[in-house]
Design an enzyme around this catalytic site. Structure first.
Site, PDB file in Angstrom:
ATOM      1  CE  LYS A  42      -4.146  -2.052   1.984  1.00  0.00           C
ATOM      2  NZ  LYS A  42      -4.890  -1.878   0.716  1.00  0.00           N
ATOM      3  CB  SER A 222     -19.957   0.442  -8.628  1.00  0.00           C
ATOM      4  OG  SER A 222     -20.930  -0.092  -7.741  1.00  0.00           O
ATOM      5  CG  ASP A 251      -3.010   0.997  -2.327  1.00  0.00           C
ATOM      6  OD1 ASP A 251      -3.509   1.182  -1.207  1.00  0.00           O
ATOM      7  OD2 ASP A 251      -2.566  -0.104  -2.699  1.00  0.00           O
ATOM      8  CB  SER A 290      -3.245  -0.604 -13.056  1.00  0.00           C
ATOM      9  OG  SER A 290      -3.367  -0.214 -11.692  1.00  0.00           O
TER      10      SER A 290
END
Length: 300
Positions: A42, A222, A251, A290
């Site tokens: 993290k 979401s 994170d 990512s």
């Protein structure tokens, strides 16, 4: 003048990731994909996410003198993170075992390794980093007494952001320093404990604020997020995307929010930007791999 927009104090792990059709029940064995190894943890994730967005970032963490540690150092430096605070030795590098199902949801088991050896003494020895950082961010994959020392090392004018993950009951001294405390539903309920708080995120935020934080952010997947302070509560809309892998998304959200707060954004504005950053991250596999650049966020 601050040398760093963000100082992250926290964990650095090697993520060992396997894709599964479904997570196994007790006593069950399932087959998975080939093993993939990614830099994670993290703390390290937050540092890379912030640096990718353009924040001047430093990391205070501990890794092992091993191949996984070198992987983590290389990843931090490639992203532009200042690794002067990364300590080496004392135990093997921490490991996170991660399974990811077809929906992108993940389950994680962490072996702390060297993260468990990041001590209050290490924090005190890094006083220079605290004096030159606008915002300080921490999590709970390092010893709680070390996080307490982080709070005690804050300098006037700096801001402290905490994501209490993995969650545990928090000392009042730490909660009082948070601005904001960033929690998901599970983390909120652990910190609330037996306190009656109702069923709505607004109720959780109200009771969490009463425990001492200056502000609270409840992430709702979401459904977006809720930001709350003494001035009131406000919902922040989610960005609709097709999630591939949620590893590290929280994170990236925390890092983006911390950076924007330090740059002068309001809590709601910072959370809105952070939601956009997290939305890009979940469309890609892996954690640090990512995380988007600022240009990629603006292009969406």
């Amino acid at each position: 003048m601050y040398d760093y927009d963000l100082l992250v104090v926290g964990s650095a792990n090697a993520d060992l990731v396997i894709g599964v059709e479904r997570r196994p029940a007790a006593g069950e064995t399932v087959l998975g994909s080939d093993l993939a190894v990614h830099p994670g943890g993290k703390g390290a994730n937050q540092a890379v996410a912030a640096a990718r967005l353009g924040a001047r970032t430093a990391l205070l963490a501990r890794i092992g003198d091993d191949a996984y540690g070198r992987l983590l150092l290389d990843s931090q430096r490639a992203a532009g993170v200042d690794t002067v605070g990364v300590l080496v030795g004392g135990a093997p590098t921490g490991i996170a075992l991660i399974t990811v199902d077809p929906s992108g949801d993940n389950s994680i088991v962490v072996s702390p390794g060297a993260n468990g050896r990041l001590t209050p003494e290490d924090v005190r020895a890094a006083a220079g980093l605290f004096h030159t950082s606008r915002v300080v961010s921490a999590q709970l994959e390092i010893p709680l007494e070390t996080v307490v020392e982080v709070v005690r090392s804050l300098v006037p004018g700096s801001r402290f952001v905490l994501n209490p993950s993995p969650p545990r009951p928090m000392p009042a001294e730490v909660l009082a320093a948070c601005d904001p405390l960033i929690v998901n539903e599970h983390e909120a309920k652990v910190i609330l404990g037996d306190t009656a708080a109702g069923d709505r995120p607004e109720d959780w935020a109200r009771v969490l604020l009463a425990k001492g934080p200056k502000s609270v952010v409840v992430t709702l997947g979401s459904q977006g997020a809720l930001v709350a302070s003494a001035e009131g509560a406000e919902r922040v809309a989610a960005v609709k995307v097709d999630a591939v892998d949620t590893t590290g998304a929280g994170d990236s959200f925390t890092a983006a929010l911390a950076w924007k707060l330090g740059a002068g954004s309001s809590l709601a504005e910072a959370a809105g930007y952070a939601a956009r950053v997290g939305a890009v991250a979940v469309t890609r596999r892996g954690a640090q791999e990512s995380f988007p650049t600022a240009a990629e966020v603006e292009a969406r």
